[in-house]
Motif scaffolding. Structure first.
Motif, PDB file in Angstrom:
ATOM      1  N   ILE A  74       0.873  -0.394   0.172  1.00 40.27           N
ATOM      2  CA  ILE A  74      -0.102  -0.036  -0.003  1.00 40.27           C
ATOM      3  C   ILE A  74       0.571   1.440  -0.067  1.00 40.27           C
ATOM      4  N   SER A  75       1.600   1.052   0.186  1.00 38.92           N
ATOM      5  CA  SER A  75       3.120   2.802   0.867  1.00 38.92           C
ATOM      6  C   SER A  75       3.978   2.449   0.413  1.00 38.92           C
ATOM      7  N   ASP A  76       5.166   3.370  -0.210  1.00 33.65           N
ATOM      8  CA  ASP A  76       5.915   2.968   0.278  1.00 33.65           C
ATOM      9  C   ASP A  76       6.963   2.654   1.408  1.00 33.65           C
ATOM     10  N   TYR A  77       6.712   3.168   2.240  1.00 32.17           N
ATOM     11  CA  TYR A  77       7.581   2.496   3.607  1.00 32.17           C
ATOM     12  C   TYR A  77       7.357   0.904   3.314  1.00 32.17           C
ATOM     13  N   TYR A  78       6.278   0.674   2.534  1.00 34.07           N
ATOM     14  CA  TYR A  78       6.192  -1.133   2.957  1.00 34.07           C
ATOM     15  C   TYR A  78       7.635  -1.826   1.853  1.00 34.07           C
ATOM     16  N   TYR A  79       7.207  -0.965   1.344  1.00 36.56           N
ATOM     17  CA  TYR A  79       7.497  -1.416  -0.535  1.00 36.56           C
ATOM     18  C   TYR A  79       9.477  -0.882   0.029  1.00 36.56           C
ATOM     19  N   ARG A  80       9.674  -0.183   0.349  1.00 36.79           N
ATOM     20  CA  ARG A  80      11.158   0.498   1.160  1.00 36.79           C
ATOM     21  C   ARG A  80      11.810  -0.624   1.306  1.00 36.79           C
ATOM     22  N   SER A  81      10.616  -0.889   2.784  1.00 37.17           N
ATOM     23  CA  SER A  81      11.406  -1.928   3.842  1.00 37.17           C
ATOM     24  C   SER A  81      11.731  -3.550   3.285  1.00 37.17           C
ATOM     25  N   ASP A  83       8.851  -4.729   3.215  1.00 42.65           N
ATOM     26  CA  ASP A  83       7.887  -5.744   4.838  1.00 42.65           C
ATOM     27  C   ASP A  83       6.161  -5.950   3.322  1.00 42.65           C
ATOM     28  N   ALA A  84       6.197  -6.947   3.058  1.00 46.13           N
ATOM     29  CA  ALA A  84       5.491  -7.729   1.953  1.00 46.13           C
ATOM     30  C   ALA A  84       3.985  -8.575   2.205  1.00 46.13           C
ATOM     31  N   PHE A  85       3.985  -8.069   3.586  1.00 43.80           N
ATOM     32  CA  PHE A  85       3.053  -8.555   4.761  1.00 43.80           C
ATOM     33  C   PHE A  85       2.295  -7.672   5.781  1.00 43.80           C
ATOM     34  N   SER A  86       2.571  -6.405   6.084  1.00 44.76           N
ATOM     35  CA  SER A  86       2.194  -5.487   7.115  1.00 44.76           C
ATOM     36  C   SER A  86       1.464  -4.426   6.017  1.00 44.76           C
ATOM     37  N   GLY A  87       2.567  -4.781   5.202  1.00 45.84           N
ATOM     38  CA  GLY A  87       1.349  -2.955   3.680  1.00 45.84           C
ATOM     39  C   GLY A  87       0.452  -4.135   2.726  1.00 45.84           C
ATOM     40  N   LEU A  88       0.425  -5.120   3.294  1.00 50.45           N
ATOM     41  CA  LEU A  88       0.143  -5.972   2.244  1.00 50.45           C
ATOM     42  C   LEU A  88      -1.547  -4.882   0.966  1.00 50.45           C
ATOM     43  N   LYS A  89      -1.848  -5.491  -0.319  1.00 51.65           N
ATOM     44  CA  LYS A  89      -2.299  -5.007  -0.710  1.00 51.65           C
ATOM     45  C   LYS A  89      -2.868  -6.350  -1.642  1.00 51.65           C
ATOM     46  N   LYS A  90      -2.363  -6.555  -2.058  1.00 54.79           N
ATOM     47  CA  LYS A  90      -3.087  -7.764  -2.748  1.00 54.79           C
ATOM     48  C   LYS A  90      -1.534  -9.338  -3.209  1.00 54.79           C
ATOM     49  N   SER A  94      -0.848 -16.928  -9.546  1.00 50.37           N
ATOM     50  CA  SER A  94      -0.743 -17.906 -10.309  1.00 50.37           C
ATOM     51  C   SER A  94      -0.132 -18.413 -11.705  1.00 50.37           C
ATOM     52  N   GLY A  95       0.772 -17.931 -11.223  1.00 53.19           N
ATOM     53  CA  GLY A  95       1.948 -17.797 -12.433  1.00 53.19           C
ATOM     54  C   GLY A  95       2.142 -17.053 -13.778  1.00 53.19           C
ATOM     55  N   ASN A  96       0.587 -16.488 -13.772  1.00 49.28           N
ATOM     56  CA  ASN A  96      -0.570 -15.697 -15.015  1.00 49.28           C
ATOM     57  C   ASN A  96      -0.973 -14.576 -14.216  1.00 49.28           C
ATOM     58  N   ASP A  97      -0.722 -13.803 -13.499  1.00 50.96           N
ATOM     59  CA  ASP A  97      -1.644 -12.887 -12.307  1.00 50.96           C
ATOM     60  C   ASP A  97      -1.653 -11.425 -13.835  1.00 50.96           C
ATOM     61  N   HIS A  98      -2.632 -11.498 -13.880  1.00 49.75           N
ATOM     62  CA  HIS A  98      -2.884  -9.632 -14.000  1.00 49.75           C
ATOM     63  C   HIS A  98      -3.222  -9.008 -12.856  1.00 49.75           C
ATOM     64  N   VAL A  99      -2.623  -7.522 -13.546  1.00 56.37           N
ATOM     65  CA  VAL A  99      -2.900  -6.009 -12.292  1.00 56.37           C
ATOM     66  C   VAL A  99      -3.737  -5.265 -12.789  1.00 56.37           C
ATOM     67  N   VAL A 100      -3.699  -4.907 -12.458  1.00 52.00           N
ATOM     68  CA  VAL A 100      -4.351  -3.262 -12.737  1.00 52.00           C
ATOM     69  C   VAL A 100      -3.796  -2.421 -12.377  1.00 52.00           C
ATOM     70  N   LEU A 101      -3.679  -1.675 -12.423  1.00 46.90           N
ATOM     71  CA  LEU A 101      -2.503  -0.610 -11.882  1.00 46.90           C
ATOM     72  C   LEU A 101      -3.450   1.134 -11.727  1.00 46.90           C
ATOM     73  N   ASP A 102      -3.278   1.241 -10.649  1.00 41.92           N
ATOM     74  CA  ASP A 102      -4.350   2.091 -10.041  1.00 41.92           C
ATOM     75  C   ASP A 102      -3.842   3.681 -10.190  1.00 41.92           C
ATOM     76  N   TYR A 103      -4.425   4.890 -10.587  1.00 39.76           N
ATOM     77  CA  TYR A 103      -3.373   6.411 -10.560  1.00 39.76           C
ATOM     78  C   TYR A 103      -2.741   6.229  -9.163  1.00 39.76           C
ATOM     79  N   GLY A 104      -1.750   6.568  -9.335  1.00 42.83           N
ATOM     80  CA  GLY A 104      -0.304   6.989  -8.677  1.00 42.83           C
ATOM     81  C   GLY A 104       0.691   5.652  -8.585  1.00 42.83           C
ATOM     82  N   ASP A 105       1.241   6.064  -7.503  1.00 46.35           N
ATOM     83  CA  ASP A 105       2.191   4.454  -7.465  1.00 46.35           C
ATOM     84  C   ASP A 105       1.642   3.334  -7.015  1.00 46.35           C
ATOM     85  N   ASN A 106       2.329   1.975  -8.075  1.00 48.19           N
ATOM     86  CA  ASN A 106       1.734   1.330  -7.548  1.00 48.19           C
ATOM     87  C   ASN A 106       3.376   0.149  -6.689  1.00 48.19           C
TER      88      ASN A 106
END
Length: 128
Positions: A74-81, A83-90, A94-106
């Motif tokens: 959900i944020s740059d903090y979890y990205y930089r650290s 921390d894949a689970f405390s700030g988990l969004k999704k 599956s090995g064939n995952d499709h992610v729709v980008l939100d406006y702003g940083d992803n």
């Protein structure tokens, strides 16, 4: 009678213009890593070069490696650290995952913490 033909022609032209605008608004799809696919071997920085993303675009992650699952955070903090689970969004695995980008940083972080700490498979994109 001539007025009806003009009205029908006007409606036809308007509908065509509307369809053309809808075509332009369609989201783009990007296969992360292109032919190389998604994994620790992927040079994500090089793959990102020259690409511009819009909200609604789709990133496609193709992989067979069991340690190549990833999460969005959900944020740059979890990205930089890494921390894949405390700030988990999704979470994706599956090995064939499709992610729709939100406006702003992803933010994308590998589920396997060691990869993240090594700077592998970790990246963020801004979507207009």
């Amino acid at each position: 009678m001539a007025m009806n033909k003009i009205l029908v022609a006007g409606i036809f032209v308007s509908a065509c213009l509307l369809l053309l605008q809808c075509e332009e608004a369609r989201a783009a799809e990007f296969v992360v890593g292109d032919d190389q696919g998604w994994g620790p071997q992927t040079n994500v920085s090089r793959w990102l070069e020259g690409k511009r993303f819009k909200a609604g675009d789709v990133l496609i992650f193709r992989y067979t490696c069991s340690l190549c699952s990833f999460v969005t955070v959900i944020s740059d903090y979890y990205y930089r650290s890494c921390d894949a689970f405390s700030g988990l969004k999704k979470s994706y695995n599956s090995g064939n995952d499709h992610v729709v980008l939100d406006y702003g940083d992803n933010f994308f972080v590998p589920s396997y913490h060691v990869y993240c700490e090594q700077g592998l498979m970790k990246f963020k994109v801004f979507a207009n």
